[in-house]
Design an enzyme around this catalytic site. Structure first.
Site, PDB file in Angstrom:
ATOM      1  CB  SER A   5      -0.938   0.007   1.211  1.00 28.36           C
ATOM      2  OG  SER A   5      -0.197  -0.117   2.413  1.00 28.36           O
ATOM      3  N   GLY A  58      -1.891  -4.284   0.962  1.00 30.01           N
ATOM      4  CA  GLY A  58      -1.970  -5.511   1.743  1.00 30.01           C
ATOM      5  C   GLY A  58      -0.982  -6.581   1.325  1.00 30.01           C
ATOM      6  CG  ASN A 115       1.081  -5.315   4.541  1.00 29.42           C
ATOM      7  OD1 ASN A 115       0.487  -4.635   5.368  1.00 29.42           O
ATOM      8  ND2 ASN A 115       1.162  -4.978   3.274  1.00 29.42           N
ATOM      9  CG  ASP A 161      -3.823   4.287   8.181  1.00 27.27           C
ATOM     10  OD1 ASP A 161      -2.905   5.127   8.273  1.00 27.27           O
ATOM     11  OD2 ASP A 161      -4.023   3.623   7.150  1.00 27.27           O
ATOM     12  CG  HIS A 168      -1.579   3.435   4.668  1.00 20.46           C
ATOM     13  ND1 HIS A 168      -2.463   2.813   5.539  1.00 20.46           N
ATOM     14  CD2 HIS A 168      -1.047   2.467   3.895  1.00 20.46           C
ATOM     15  CE1 HIS A 168      -2.473   1.506   5.277  1.00 20.46           C
ATOM     16  NE2 HIS A 168      -1.616   1.274   4.276  1.00 20.46           N
TER      17      HIS A 168
END
Length: 182
Positions: A10, A47, A76, A157, A160
């Site tokens: 991402s 992801g 991730n 979040d 990001h």
């Protein structure tokens, strides 16, 4: 036309922003200006893990025949606590497949917060150095280095980066990438 293939997650797919705002899109714009004759194929998926990248790499390099592959995976894996040897094996497969088709590789590292313990955090970072040395690839140790310490640089979040800092990320990647363009 020469090709740069970006295999990322991402952070390279431009999560939470419009298609043209991410650092990889900005890279294409910079190449048009500073190194014409290069195109960017962004095969990044939000992801994505190193296992996912390893499963996709052979098809991607055969299809695109890239001159450069930017591998920007691992965040991730670390967030899920993937065993370090598994992540290293997946990334090694990606580097090997890229080099097999004659591409130069820029390995873009990631760092983890300390919640999985100091040994994991240190080992996670060491994986990238070890792989770059083993495969003689270019290395950018930490993609988010110029922005990581300021919460304001991140979306709600807290994972990001915002659209506003994507140019800083590109400016951080560029000195590691530029020698491979020659």
């Amino acid at each position: 036309m020469k090709t740069i293939l970006v295999m990322g997650d991402s952070l390279s797919a431009g999560y939470g922003m419009s298609a043209g705002e991410g650092w990889v899109s900005l890279l294409q714009q910079r190449l048009q200006r500073d190194a014409p004759g290069w195109r960017v194929v962004n095969a990044s998926i939000s992801g994505e893990t190193s296992a996912g990248g390893a499963s996709r790499i052979v098809q991607a390099v055969v299809r695109e025949q890239p001159d450069i592959v930017i591998i920007a995976l691992g965040a991730n894996d670390g967030l899920r606590g993937l065993p370090l040897a598994d992540a290293r094996r997946n990334l090694a497969r990606m580097i090997g497949a890229s080099q097999h088709v004659g591409a130069q590789v820029l390995l873009v590292g990631m760092r983890m917060p300390p919640n999985l313990g100091a040994d994991y955090t240190r080992g996670f970072e060491d994986n990238y150095r070890l792989l770059a040395k083993t495969f003689d690839t270019a290395l950018l140790p930490f993609l988010l280095e110029p922005i990581a310490t300021d919460r304001a640089n991140f979306q709600d979040d807290n994972l990001h980066p915002t659209a506003a800092v994507q140019a800083q990320l590109l400016d951080h990647v560029w000195p590691a990438l530029q020698p491979l363009l020659d």
